[in-house]
Scaffold this active site. Sequence first.
Site, mmCIF file in Angstrom:
data_model
loop_
_atom_site.group_PDB
_atom_site.id
_atom_site.type_symbol
_atom_site.label_atom_id
_atom_site.label_comp_id
_atom_site.label_asym_id
_atom_site.label_seq_id
_atom_site.Cartn_x
_atom_site.Cartn_y
_atom_site.Cartn_z
ATOM 1 N N LEU A 46 10.470 -8.819 -2.499
ATOM 2 C CA LEU A 46 9.398 -9.734 -2.106
ATOM 3 C C LEU A 46 8.561 -9.176 -0.952
ATOM 4 O O LEU A 46 9.006 -8.275 -0.235
ATOM 5 C CB LEU A 46 9.999 -11.076 -1.676
ATOM 6 N N SER A 47 7.398 -9.750 -0.774
ATOM 7 C CA SER A 47 6.586 -9.454 0.409
ATOM 8 C C SER A 47 7.390 -9.837 1.651
ATOM 9 O O SER A 47 7.989 -10.913 1.695
ATOM 10 C CB SER A 47 5.286 -10.274 0.341
ATOM 11 N N LYS B 257 10.606 -3.538 2.584
ATOM 12 C CA LYS B 257 10.467 -2.318 1.788
ATOM 13 C C LYS B 257 9.799 -1.181 2.559
ATOM 14 O O LYS B 257 10.341 -0.078 2.674
ATOM 15 C CB LYS B 257 9.625 -2.593 0.521
ATOM 16 N N SER C 78 6.266 -4.817 -6.882
ATOM 17 C CA SER C 78 6.558 -4.498 -8.293
ATOM 18 C C SER C 78 7.409 -5.583 -8.942
ATOM 19 O O SER C 78 8.571 -5.363 -9.272
ATOM 20 C CB SER C 78 7.212 -3.113 -8.422
#
Lengths: 204, 204
Positions: free
Chosen positions: A37-38, A42, A110
């Site tokens: 998720l945002s 990441k 993604s």
Amino acid sequence: MSEPKSKNITWHGTNVEKAEREQALNARGCVLWLTGLSGSGKSTIAYRVEQLLLERGKFAYVLDGDNIRYGLNKDLGFSPADRTENIRRIGEVAKLFADACAVTSTAFISPYRADRDQVRAICPAGTFIEVYVDTPIEECEKRDPKGLYKKARAGLIPEFTGVSAPYEAPENPEIVLKTAGRSVDECAAELLNYLIDKGFVTAG
Amino acid sequence: MSEPKSKNITWHGTNVEKAEREQALNARGCVLWLTGLSGSGKSTIAYRVEQLLLERGKFAYVLDGDNIRYGLNKDLGFSPADRTENIRRIGEVAKLFADACAVTSTAFISPYRADRDQVRAICPAGTFIEVYVDTPIEECEKRDPKGLYKKARAGLIPEFTGVSAPYEAPENPEIVLKTAGRSVDECAAELLNYLIDKGFVTAG
């Protein structure tokens, strides 16, 4: 392998075999595909891993979901079709970087399983490493580093993953990285150790 | 810098400064942009330069006009608009490779001056090296390694550069590489020496 649009093209052989390239650079390329998720962490984790690799003199690079949209994919938006094309292009670029012997981290939401599987399918066997950055949405929303969840909840961002657009979690990722309650360094070390275990990076 | 389609994205800083990356890898990235007619020798020369660099342990990679059309740009054909988009995307990818400290050679006909200048414009100053592979069309047509000129003259390939589509020669390329009557090794050595002169590669 799908056929390109024109038939009037032929393959060029590179003068350098893959094994020769790996030996010349003392490196093996791969794609570390971070998905989540945002606000899941990441990019932060990917950049920390890159730093650890560069400190070892290893060729590493991060393709970042946000940044690349200012360049290669600036013509794409956030509709399902554009998200798919976004991931397709990034996958092709990541594959080229890995072929060049870089440890290539990608940091994109993604959200669609099929899109990620498509990237896996074009990468040589064993070189696509799906990393599920598994951060609960409540935690992501609490972090909200860019204030996007707030905007999305206010209805100001259409098709926002986890709020008004789906996120399809990986079913068989190589790595599930739980970030809640852990430091960036801990998460990055876990990825680096995986790379060492699999022989992409030498220990020490 | 043009604006991307969505406003809801922000820049991520990389943890690693460019100078740190260059030092860590003992490398400086650049884009060697080879342009010239089909059969002029672009790919052959680019791959030979890559080989010379890898022999020196330098990170190098070739983006090839023909090959990349099986991947990133397989959705594109050879119309003027598609040729422009082809070069735009390759330019963005080459820029990423150079940013990662690779000596990145690209081997595309890239017939339109405006398209090449567009790539130059997005690259950091001094890192875009335009190489005009200046082989007369008569020589290219004599070599005709893929039999394309023959087909084009027979009217079987529409919009073939130099036959039924224009080639706009560079006006101020960094290098003009004459290939007629010279060996691949001579041409590759000329490029390598340029890279050494400009400090992208260390001598020896």
